[in-house]
Design a protein around this motif. Sequence first.
Motif, PDB file in Angstrom:
ATOM      1  N   LEU A   1     -19.150  -2.659   3.771  1.00 53.02           N
ATOM      2  CA  LEU A   1     -19.031  -2.237   5.167  1.00 53.02           C
ATOM      3  C   LEU A   1     -19.377  -3.371   6.127  1.00 53.02           C
ATOM      4  O   LEU A   1     -18.659  -3.625   7.103  1.00 53.02           O
ATOM      5  CB  LEU A   1     -19.953  -1.038   5.424  1.00 53.02           C
ATOM      6  CG  LEU A   1     -19.590   0.266   4.710  1.00 53.02           C
ATOM      7  CD1 LEU A   1     -20.718   1.278   4.835  1.00 53.02           C
ATOM      8  CD2 LEU A   1     -18.291   0.841   5.270  1.00 53.02           C
ATOM      9  N   ALA A   2     -20.489  -4.077   5.842  1.00 55.58           N
ATOM     10  CA  ALA A   2     -20.914  -5.179   6.707  1.00 55.58           C
ATOM     11  C   ALA A   2     -19.900  -6.311   6.697  1.00 55.58           C
ATOM     12  O   ALA A   2     -19.551  -6.867   7.754  1.00 55.58           O
ATOM     13  CB  ALA A   2     -22.287  -5.692   6.261  1.00 55.58           C
ATOM     14  N   VAL A   3     -19.398  -6.667   5.517  1.00 58.72           N
ATOM     15  CA  VAL A   3     -18.435  -7.767   5.395  1.00 58.72           C
ATOM     16  C   VAL A   3     -17.115  -7.399   6.070  1.00 58.72           C
ATOM     17  O   VAL A   3     -16.493  -8.239   6.728  1.00 58.72           O
ATOM     18  CB  VAL A   3     -18.208  -8.125   3.911  1.00 58.72           C
ATOM     19  CG1 VAL A   3     -17.058  -9.120   3.765  1.00 58.72           C
ATOM     20  CG2 VAL A   3     -19.476  -8.718   3.309  1.00 58.72           C
ATOM     21  N   THR A   4     -16.694  -6.146   5.956  1.00 59.98           N
ATOM     22  CA  THR A   4     -15.460  -5.707   6.604  1.00 59.98           C
ATOM     23  C   THR A   4     -15.594  -5.776   8.129  1.00 59.98           C
ATOM     24  O   THR A   4     -14.647  -6.165   8.828  1.00 59.98           O
ATOM     25  CB  THR A   4     -15.092  -4.274   6.163  1.00 59.98           C
ATOM     26  OG1 THR A   4     -14.926  -4.266   4.738  1.00 59.98           O
ATOM     27  CG2 THR A   4     -13.810  -3.811   6.821  1.00 59.98           C
TER      28      THR A   4
ATOM     29  N   PHE B   1     -17.297  -3.863  14.487  1.00 61.59           N
ATOM     30  CA  PHE B   1     -18.322  -4.530  13.695  1.00 61.59           C
ATOM     31  C   PHE B   1     -19.650  -3.790  13.778  1.00 61.59           C
ATOM     32  O   PHE B   1     -20.300  -3.515  12.765  1.00 61.59           O
ATOM     33  CB  PHE B   1     -18.488  -5.969  14.165  1.00 61.59           C
ATOM     34  CG  PHE B   1     -19.665  -6.687  13.548  1.00 61.59           C
ATOM     35  CD1 PHE B   1     -19.769  -6.832  12.178  1.00 61.59           C
ATOM     36  CD2 PHE B   1     -20.669  -7.204  14.356  1.00 61.59           C
ATOM     37  CE1 PHE B   1     -20.849  -7.482  11.599  1.00 61.59           C
ATOM     38  CE2 PHE B   1     -21.755  -7.863  13.789  1.00 61.59           C
ATOM     39  CZ  PHE B   1     -21.849  -7.994  12.407  1.00 61.59           C
ATOM     40  N   ASN B   2     -20.069  -3.433  14.995  1.00 62.57           N
ATOM     41  CA  ASN B   2     -21.341  -2.726  15.172  1.00 62.57           C
ATOM     42  C   ASN B   2     -21.305  -1.326  14.572  1.00 62.57           C
ATOM     43  O   ASN B   2     -22.320  -0.848  14.037  1.00 62.57           O
ATOM     44  CB  ASN B   2     -21.701  -2.658  16.659  1.00 62.57           C
ATOM     45  CG  ASN B   2     -22.290  -3.958  17.170  1.00 62.57           C
ATOM     46  OD1 ASN B   2     -23.151  -4.549  16.534  1.00 62.57           O
ATOM     47  ND2 ASN B   2     -21.811  -4.423  18.315  1.00 62.57           N
TER      48      ASN B   2
ATOM     49  N   SER C   1     -23.778  -0.330  11.603  1.00 63.84           N
ATOM     50  CA  SER C   1     -24.653   0.845  11.741  1.00 63.84           C
ATOM     51  C   SER C   1     -24.490   1.777  10.550  1.00 63.84           C
ATOM     52  O   SER C   1     -25.473   2.281   9.993  1.00 63.84           O
ATOM     53  CB  SER C   1     -24.328   1.602  13.038  1.00 63.84           C
ATOM     54  OG  SER C   1     -24.509   0.785  14.165  1.00 63.84           O
ATOM     55  N   PHE C   2     -23.238   1.994  10.148  1.00 61.78           N
ATOM     56  CA  PHE C   2     -22.964   2.869   9.009  1.00 61.78           C
ATOM     57  C   PHE C   2     -23.520   2.267   7.715  1.00 61.78           C
ATOM     58  O   PHE C   2     -24.020   2.993   6.844  1.00 61.78           O
ATOM     59  CB  PHE C   2     -21.459   3.102   8.889  1.00 61.78           C
ATOM     60  CG  PHE C   2     -21.088   4.170   7.900  1.00 61.78           C
ATOM     61  CD1 PHE C   2     -21.737   5.395   7.888  1.00 61.78           C
ATOM     62  CD2 PHE C   2     -20.088   3.943   6.967  1.00 61.78           C
ATOM     63  CE1 PHE C   2     -21.401   6.380   6.973  1.00 61.78           C
ATOM     64  CE2 PHE C   2     -19.743   4.916   6.046  1.00 61.78           C
ATOM     65  CZ  PHE C   2     -20.394   6.138   6.051  1.00 61.78           C
ATOM     66  N   ALA C   3     -23.457   0.933   7.597  1.00 60.65           N
ATOM     67  CA  ALA C   3     -24.019   0.256   6.418  1.00 60.65           C
ATOM     68  C   ALA C   3     -25.525   0.485   6.338  1.00 60.65           C
ATOM     69  O   ALA C   3     -26.071   0.745   5.260  1.00 60.65           O
ATOM     70  CB  ALA C   3     -23.706  -1.239   6.477  1.00 60.65           C
ATOM     71  N   PHE C   4     -26.214   0.391   7.482  1.00 63.19           N
ATOM     72  CA  PHE C   4     -27.657   0.647   7.511  1.00 63.19           C
ATOM     73  C   PHE C   4     -27.964   2.092   7.104  1.00 63.19           C
ATOM     74  O   PHE C   4     -28.890   2.353   6.333  1.00 63.19           O
ATOM     75  CB  PHE C   4     -28.219   0.382   8.907  1.00 63.19           C
ATOM     76  CG  PHE C   4     -28.162  -1.063   9.327  1.00 63.19           C
ATOM     77  CD1 PHE C   4     -28.343  -2.089   8.422  1.00 63.19           C
ATOM     78  CD2 PHE C   4     -27.923  -1.400  10.662  1.00 63.19           C
ATOM     79  CE1 PHE C   4     -28.293  -3.414   8.818  1.00 63.19           C
ATOM     80  CE2 PHE C   4     -27.874  -2.720  11.065  1.00 63.19           C
ATOM     81  CZ  PHE C   4     -28.061  -3.732  10.139  1.00 63.19           C
TER      82      PHE C   4
END
Length: 218
Positions: free
Chosen positions: A153-156, A198-199, A203-206
């Motif tokens: 998710l973060a990399v995407t 990106f944010n 946020s979803f990754a966290f």
Amino acid sequence: MLENFYYVMDLIAFLCCIIAYKSLPKNFKWFLPYMIFISIYELLNVFNLLIINHTNAWCNNFQDIIEFVFFTGFLLSLDNNKTRIKSGRIIVVGVILLSLIDIFFIQGFWKRSTIAIVTQNLFSLWLICNYYYRLLNEDTDEFIELATHPPFLAVTGMFFYYLATTFYYSCFSYMVYRNNYHFYLLAGALIDINSVIFNCLLSFAFICSFRKNKLSLS
């Protein structure tokens, strides 16, 4: 309007990072100091406290370098191959040196160092594509649900962000120095949209990392 929404999503990502901090892997914890830095930096920019000689391009150039160091550090931390990590760090240092040369000797200290930015972005995009390649081709017995996999998710999110900024700064001279105002607005809106994406993904990754940690403890 989009810029205000970006600030809201930036704040939400920051709050999600704080809430999930204890549950985050070590490399994800690096996001907290980075987001603190970005929040302070954006606040100073809102009140025009970084404008010197009628421009804030000088500090934006150095902010880009700090962002490049952080993001490439995060991307390299997702690789288990020590040889690739070492080579990647050498290239990062080389790109930083080229960026400083561009800032001080080519495009000038008070102008946007577009050559440096595009170079940084292209290398970051290469790291991102390398991550996708390894993710899809490495043999593993572990099943990964990509829709809730925090690194993916973060990399995407980074991928969309870097695509937009690379397009923007590749056309920067055409937009600004030729006074192509409408194209400038379109490209600027594209950056804001991708920054929001990106944010959102970050946020979803966290949240996913926090949730997985809770499930593993229960």
